[in-house]
Design a protein around this motif. Structure first.
Motif, PDB file in Angstrom:
ATOM      1  N   PRO A   1      10.885 -22.923 -42.544  1.00  0.00           N
ATOM      2  CA  PRO A   1      10.702 -21.501 -42.250  1.00  0.00           C
ATOM      3  C   PRO A   1      11.629 -20.623 -43.082  1.00  0.00           C
ATOM      4  N   LEU A   2      11.130 -19.445 -43.446  1.00  0.00           N
ATOM      5  CA  LEU A   2      11.969 -18.490 -44.170  1.00  0.00           C
ATOM      6  C   LEU A   2      12.756 -17.597 -43.216  1.00  0.00           C
ATOM      7  N   ALA A   3      12.171 -17.256 -42.099  1.00  0.00           N
ATOM      8  CA  ALA A   3      12.809 -16.313 -41.189  1.00  0.00           C
ATOM      9  C   ALA A   3      13.659 -17.027 -40.147  1.00  0.00           C
ATOM     10  N   PRO A   4      14.732 -16.387 -39.691  1.00  0.00           N
ATOM     11  CA  PRO A   4      15.512 -16.946 -38.592  1.00  0.00           C
ATOM     12  C   PRO A   4      14.714 -16.849 -37.282  1.00  0.00           C
ATOM     13  N   PRO A   5      15.173 -17.554 -36.226  1.00  0.00           N
ATOM     14  CA  PRO A   5      16.441 -18.292 -36.129  1.00  0.00           C
ATOM     15  C   PRO A   5      16.371 -19.644 -36.828  1.00  0.00           C
ATOM     16  N   TYR A   6      17.520 -20.061 -37.393  1.00  0.00           N
ATOM     17  CA  TYR A   6      17.623 -21.342 -38.065  1.00  0.00           C
ATOM     18  C   TYR A   6      18.309 -22.350 -37.137  1.00  0.00           C
ATOM     19  N   PRO A   7      18.107 -23.647 -37.361  1.00  0.00           N
ATOM     20  CA  PRO A   7      18.802 -24.654 -36.541  1.00  0.00           C
ATOM     21  C   PRO A   7      20.306 -24.413 -36.509  1.00  0.00           C
ATOM     22  N   GLY A   8      20.916 -24.679 -35.351  1.00  0.00           N
ATOM     23  CA  GLY A   8      22.304 -24.312 -35.124  1.00  0.00           C
ATOM     24  C   GLY A   8      23.325 -25.006 -35.996  1.00  0.00           C
ATOM     25  N   HIS A   9      22.976 -26.156 -36.585  1.00  0.00           N
ATOM     26  CA  HIS A   9      23.956 -26.870 -37.407  1.00  0.00           C
ATOM     27  C   HIS A   9      24.014 -26.339 -38.834  1.00  0.00           C
ATOM     28  N   LEU A  10      23.154 -25.372 -39.151  1.00  0.00           N
ATOM     29  CA  LEU A  10      23.095 -24.840 -40.513  1.00  0.00           C
ATOM     30  C   LEU A  10      23.978 -23.608 -40.662  1.00  0.00           C
TER      31      LEU A  10
END
Length: 219
Positions: free
Chosen positions: A37-46
């Protein structure tokens, strides 16, 4: 004067275009190369890093090719106009630079590795230009997302300046600031050189290697 033109000047907030409350165009759902995916939310470990190093087409490709980078997208940062268009940014009246947002896994690629790639992939001594691309939107910039990133960016700038000076280059003009709003660019700019493999890429470095291990941070 640059190439017979008046030198570019950043607008003040009062001089900048007024912009708009929301973007005029949708962001594609997925990265055409990485499939993420380009848009957030992103996985928390990133973690997130933002860089400006000239035309964002070639700059983005440099980062999506780096192992440990989860997704990338291009946009406009460091200016005054909310939700600008490409044409507005190119007018020099928004104050933005063309930027690449890099979402990465710090356990696979340290922030310092991204800094090294940033410094070596362009000429950070040219002010409001990169090669033959002239304008405030082509300035060199690092926009940081934590005190640790900020300290690492400033430390890397000092280290790289030392080796650049020894190689006969001038002072670095890169701005290093806490990250402000990042406005995603139009869909056709996203992963442009994947869609157009023969497209223009004005990215080119000085040929001077950047020292590594100049600072340590997890994100």
């Amino acid at each position: 004067m640059l190439f017979g033109r008046r030198a570019p000047v950043l607008p003040t907030p009062e001089e900048a275009l007024k912009g708009r409350p929301a973007p005029e165009f949708p962001l594609p759902e997925r990265h055409t190369v990485l499939g993420t995916p380009l848009a957030p939310p992103y996985p928390g470990h990133l973690a997130v890093a933002d860089f400006g190093l000239g035309c964002f087409w070639g700059a983005e490709r440099k980062f999506w090719q780096t192992p440990g980078v989860w997704t990338t997208l291009v946009g406009y940062q460091g200016g005054h106009t909310p939700n600008p268009t490409y044409e507005e940014v190119c007018s020099g009246l928004t104050g933005h630079t063309e930027a690449v947002r890099v979402v990465f896994d710090p356990s696979q690629v340290p922030y310092e590795t991204l800094l090294k790639l940033f410094w070596e992939s362009h000429n950070p001594t040219q002010g409001f230009r990169q090669g033959n691309d002239v304008g405030t939107q082509y300035r060199s910039a690092i926009y940081t997302h934590s005190p640790a990133q900020h300290a690492a960016a400033e430390s890397s700038r000092e280290a790289y300046q030392s080796v650049l000076t020894a190689s006969g280059h001038g002072p670095i003009t890169t701005e290093i600031l806490p990250a402000g709003p990042f406005y995603a660019a139009e869909a056709y700019h996203q992963q442009y050189l994947d869609k157009n493999p023969g497209g223009y890429c004005g990215i080119g470095g000085t040929g001077v290697s950047c020292p590594v291990g100049v600072a340590k941070t997890d994100n």
